[in-house]
Design an enzyme around this catalytic site. Structure first.
Site, PDB file in Angstrom:
ATOM      1  N   ARG A   1       0.692  -1.063  -0.222  1.00 28.43           N
ATOM      2  CA  ARG A   1       0.532   0.013  -0.484  1.00 28.43           C
ATOM      3  C   ARG A   1       1.086   1.550  -0.258  1.00 28.43           C
ATOM      4  NH1 ARG A   1      -4.602   2.918   0.482  1.00 28.43           N
ATOM      5  NH2 ARG A   1      -5.231   4.281   1.695  1.00 28.43           N
TER       6      ARG A   1
ATOM      7  N   HIS B   1       1.236   3.887  -2.655  1.00 32.78           N
ATOM      8  CA  HIS B   1       0.611   5.875  -2.259  1.00 32.78           C
ATOM      9  C   HIS B   1       1.617   6.364  -3.105  1.00 32.78           C
ATOM     10  CE1 HIS B   1      -0.442   8.244   1.464  1.00 32.78           C
ATOM     11  NE2 HIS B   1       0.187   8.941   0.818  1.00 32.78           N
TER      12      HIS B   1
ATOM     13  N   ASN C   1      -3.814   8.143   6.394  1.00 33.11           N
ATOM     14  CA  ASN C   1      -2.752   7.590   7.118  1.00 33.11           C
ATOM     15  C   ASN C   1      -3.364   6.152   7.686  1.00 33.11           C
ATOM     16  OD1 ASN C   1      -3.577   8.736   9.548  1.00 33.11           O
ATOM     17  ND2 ASN C   1      -1.730   9.707  10.086  1.00 33.11           N
TER      18      ASN C   1
ATOM     19  N   HIS D   1      -5.607  -6.174  -3.284  1.00 32.76           N
ATOM     20  CA  HIS D   1      -6.102  -5.809  -1.965  1.00 32.76           C
ATOM     21  C   HIS D   1      -6.504  -7.158  -1.491  1.00 32.76           C
ATOM     22  CE1 HIS D   1      -8.657  -1.739  -3.047  1.00 32.76           C
ATOM     23  NE2 HIS D   1      -7.472  -1.913  -1.952  1.00 32.76           N
TER      24      HIS D   1
HETATM   25  C1  HEM Z   1      -8.472   1.497  -6.700  1.00 27.49           C
HETATM   26  C2  HEM Z   1      -8.336   2.399  -5.805  1.00 27.49           C
HETATM   27  C3  HEM Z   1      -8.039   2.074  -4.907  1.00 27.49           C
HETATM   28  C4  HEM Z   1      -8.581   2.355  -2.926  1.00 27.49           C
HETATM   29  C5  HEM Z   1     -10.001   2.909  -3.649  1.00 27.49           C
HETATM   30  C6  HEM Z   1      -7.971   1.582  -2.644  1.00 27.49           C
HETATM   31  C7  HEM Z   1      -8.729   1.728  -0.986  1.00 27.49           C
HETATM   32  C8  HEM Z   1      -7.620   1.280   0.657  1.00 27.49           C
HETATM   33  C9  HEM Z   1      -8.480   1.635   1.651  1.00 27.49           C
HETATM   34  C10 HEM Z   1      -9.282   2.560   2.540  1.00 27.49           C
HETATM   35  C11 HEM Z   1      -7.501   0.674   2.391  1.00 27.49           C
HETATM   36  C12 HEM Z   1      -7.576   1.053   4.330  1.00 27.49           C
HETATM   37  C13 HEM Z   1      -7.587   1.902   4.289  1.00 27.49           C
HETATM   38  C14 HEM Z   1      -7.349   1.615   5.975  1.00 27.49           C
HETATM   39  O1  HEM Z   1      -8.757   2.133   6.588  1.00 27.49           O
HETATM   40  O2  HEM Z   1      -6.622   0.982   7.312  1.00 27.49           O
HETATM   41  C15 HEM Z   1      -6.890  -0.210   1.486  1.00 27.49           C
HETATM   42  C16 HEM Z   1      -5.876  -0.740   1.641  1.00 27.49           C
HETATM   43  C17 HEM Z   1      -4.745  -1.779   1.119  1.00 27.49           C
HETATM   44  N1  HEM Z   1      -4.635  -1.090  -0.087  1.00 27.49           N
HETATM   45 FE1  HEM Z   1      -6.091  -0.269  -1.255  1.00 27.49          FE
HETATM   46  N2  HEM Z   1      -7.087   0.931  -2.549  1.00 27.49           N
HETATM   47  C18 HEM Z   1      -6.983   1.549  -3.808  1.00 27.49           C
HETATM   48  C19 HEM Z   1      -6.262   0.852  -4.895  1.00 27.49           C
HETATM   49  C20 HEM Z   1      -5.122  -0.149  -4.310  1.00 27.49           C
HETATM   50  C21 HEM Z   1      -3.762  -0.453  -4.426  1.00 27.49           C
HETATM   51  C22 HEM Z   1      -3.645  -0.163  -6.727  1.00 27.49           C
HETATM   52  C23 HEM Z   1      -3.152  -1.428  -4.408  1.00 27.49           C
HETATM   53  C24 HEM Z   1      -1.404  -1.550  -4.615  1.00 27.49           C
HETATM   54  C25 HEM Z   1      -1.079  -2.605  -5.814  1.00 27.49           C
HETATM   55  C26 HEM Z   1      -4.059  -1.737  -2.643  1.00 27.49           C
HETATM   56  C27 HEM Z   1      -3.657  -2.116  -2.027  1.00 27.49           C
HETATM   57  C28 HEM Z   1      -3.559  -1.829  -0.734  1.00 27.49           C
HETATM   58  C29 HEM Z   1      -3.189  -2.527   0.619  1.00 27.49           C
HETATM   59  C30 HEM Z   1      -2.692  -4.068   0.209  1.00 27.49           C
HETATM   60  C31 HEM Z   1      -4.356  -2.362   1.438  1.00 27.49           C
HETATM   61  C32 HEM Z   1      -4.259  -3.325   3.470  1.00 27.49           C
HETATM   62  C33 HEM Z   1      -3.023  -2.613   3.729  1.00 27.49           C
HETATM   63  C34 HEM Z   1      -3.027  -2.897   5.393  1.00 27.49           C
HETATM   64  O3  HEM Z   1      -3.529  -4.080   6.039  1.00 27.49           O
HETATM   65  O4  HEM Z   1      -2.215  -2.028   6.195  1.00 27.49           O
HETATM   66  N3  HEM Z   1      -4.603  -0.754  -2.765  1.00 27.49           N
HETATM   67  N4  HEM Z   1      -7.050   0.669   0.308  1.00 27.49           N
HETATM   68  C1  LIG Z   2      -1.489  10.227  11.474  1.00 21.81           C
HETATM   69  O1  LIG Z   2      -1.447  11.614  11.604  1.00 21.81           O
HETATM   70  C2  LIG Z   2      -2.109  11.982  12.389  1.00 21.81           C
HETATM   71  C3  LIG Z   2      -2.036  13.358  12.420  1.00 21.81           C
HETATM   72  O2  LIG Z   2      -2.891  13.830  11.988  1.00 21.81           O
HETATM   73  C4  LIG Z   2      -1.061  11.685  13.527  1.00 21.81           C
HETATM   74  O3  LIG Z   2      -1.413  12.099  14.468  1.00 21.81           O
HETATM   75  C5  LIG Z   2      -0.737  10.254  13.495  1.00 21.81           C
HETATM   76  O4  LIG Z   2       0.461   9.359  13.707  1.00 21.81           O
HETATM   77  C6  LIG Z   2      -0.414   9.711  11.419  1.00 21.81           C
HETATM   78  N1  LIG Z   2      -0.434   8.372  12.018  1.00 21.81           N
HETATM   79  C7  LIG Z   2       0.035   7.635  11.621  1.00 21.81           C
HETATM   80  C8  LIG Z   2       0.725   5.668  11.523  1.00 21.81           C
HETATM   81  O5  LIG Z   2       1.548   8.243  10.694  1.00 21.81           O
END
Ligand code: HEM
Ligand SMILES: *[C@@H]1O[C@H](CO)[C@@H](O)[C@H](O)[C@H]1NC(C)=O
Ligand SMILES: *[C@@H]1O[C@H](CO)[C@@H](O)[C@H](O)[C@H]1NC(C)=O
Ligand SMILES: *[C@@H]1O[C@H](CO)[C@@H](O)[C@H](O)[C@H]1NC(C)=O
Ligand SMILES: *[C@@H]1O[C@H](CO)[C@@H](O)[C@H](O)[C@H]1NC(C)=O
Length: 318
Positions: free
Chosen positions: A59, A63, A91, A188
């Site tokens: 991710r 990003h 974040n 995902h």
């Molecule tokens: C298509 C548009 C995309 C959207 C709208 C999106 C949105 C998100 C969101 C909202 C989360 C969870 C954040 C949270 O609540 O913790 C997430 C997690 C994740 N996304 Fe996406 N994402 C997108 C594309 C991608 C792409 C292109 C990749 C990599 C190739 C990716 C890899 C991941 C991974 C691995 C996680 C899990 C992160 C973790 O467990 O630490 N995403 N994504």
């Molecule tokens: C996310 O942002 C907040 C402030 O906007 C900060 O306090 C926090 O440490 C950040 N979290 C990470 C995982 O970087």
């Protein structure tokens, strides 16, 4: 005469290569031949202590590339009154920065000032996939690190509430196609989401129904249990698929069953072209792996305006 002409052509193409910041798989062949294996070792070691590391790295790279190109802007710390991307709104899912810092330290010991943080992140993302049972590939390298990171720019990331036209626009602005969108959404297959990212689908969906009708009812019930309307548990959420540490095609299989987490995942079923690809990847893991690798190389080649090889990935040089 012909020789002079040829060397002029060579010189011009070299200049051109340089100015377009072309990446190449052999970039560190002479200058840091063991960079890749060293990074792999660090990723491997950290994921043994923390199973969430691979998802975090994948991710993080996504990003990075979606904001100002792949220039390691996501790694910079906030400084003075500048809030960096790291501290921007979505974040909550960014973590495991220490893995990149550890890899950088090891690489700096071998070849000081040679390997960019943006390249280390791209390589670590590849390791994250491969070490989770997914495909591996040769990562083109030669990215430079940028000097700017702004929290506000994280608003340029696609939102989980996006529909297919918004997703298409977000990807095409970065030179990525609708096919890339379907393959890269397969990222995902790893990781976790907090409740806030899918709240829209399970409470007050619209003025007719509370729950997104495209979601499997039993799946919706289980998500509503872990994420009640007024959720107070900050860490609560759901895995993105049934095998969140394994890079497989389960994400696509579940998507076809109405068991995806985000509206942006579900949106892939709303056009015939994207739905056909989802079905193909659900049927064939090999087809998914092949398409994912191609699309990852495209995503990780989005060029930034980086100019330096950062010595510490969290701060700009000097
Ligand atoms: C298509 C548009 C995309 C959207 C709208 C999106 C949105 C998100 C969101 C909202 C989360 C969870 C954040 C949270 O609540 O913790 C997430 C997690 C994740 N996304 Fe996406 N994402 C997108 C594309 C991608 C792409 C292109 C990749 C990599 C190739 C990716 C890899 C991941 C991974 C691995 C996680 C899990 C992160 C973790 O467990 O630490 N995403 N994504
Ligand atoms: C996310 O942002 C907040 C402030 O906007 C900060 O306090 C926090 O440490 C950040 N979290 C990470 C995982 O970087
Ligand atoms: C913040 O980002 C938004 C969306 O990208 C943009 O429209 C706005 O101008 C930015 N604001 C500042 C202060 O940079
Ligand atoms: C997607 O959302 C945008 C903004 O709300 C809207 O203009 C557009 O018509 C929607 N597209 C689809 C296919 O639903
Ligand atoms: C539901 O909301 C839509 C717009 O989102 C509106 O056009 C419609 O009139 C609303 N229906 C009711 C019953 O309130």
């Amino acid at each position: 005469m012909a020789t002079i002409f040829l060397s002029l052509v060579t010189i011009f193409s070299l200049i051109n290569l340089h100015s377009s910041n072309a990446l190449s798989v052999n970039y560190y062949h002479q200058t840091c031949p063991n960079a890749e294996s060293t990074i792999t070792k660090v990723v491997k070691k950290s994921m043994m202590n923390d199973r969430t590391v691979p998802a975090a790295l994948l991710r993080m790279h996504f990003h990075d590339c979606f904001i100002k190109g792949c220039d390691a802007s996501v790694l910079l710390n906030s400084q003075g009154n500048n809030q960096a991307e790291k501290d921007g709104p979505p974040n909550i899912s960014l973590h495991a920065f220490y893995v990149i810092d550890n890899a950088k330290k090891e690489v700096e010991k071998m070849c000081p000032g040679v390997v960019s943080c943006a390249d280390i992140l791209a390589l670590a993302a590849k390791d994250a996939v491969a070490l989770s049972g997914g495909p591996s590939w040769d990562v083109p390298k030669g990215r430079k690190d940028g000097k700017i990171s702004k929290a506000n720019d994280t608003r340029q990331l696609p939102f989980p509430t996006f529909n297919i036209s918004q997703l298409h626009q977000s990807f095409s602005q970065r030179g990525l196609s609708i096919d890339d969108l379907v393959a890269l959404s397969g990222g995902h297959t790893l990781g976790f989401s907090h409740c806030s990212s899918f709240q829209n689908r399970i409470h007050n969906f619209n003025n007719i129904t509370n729950v997104d009708p495209s979601m499997s009812p039993s799946f919706a019930t289980s998500l509503r249990q872990v994420c009640p309307m007024h959720n107070k548990v900050k860490s609560a959420g759901a895995n993105l698929d049934s095998s969140p540490t394994v890079f497989d095609n389960a994400y696509y299989k579940l998507l076809l069953q109405g068991k995806s987490i985000f509206s942006s995942d579900q949106a892939l079923l709303t056009t015939s072209r994207t739905k056909a690809l989802v079905t193909k990847f659900a049927t064939s893991q090999q087809e998914f792996y092949h398409a994912f690798v191609e699309s990852m190389i495209r995503m990780s080649s989005i060029s930034g305006t980086g100019t330096e090889i950062r010595l510490n990935c969290g701060v700009v040089n000097h």
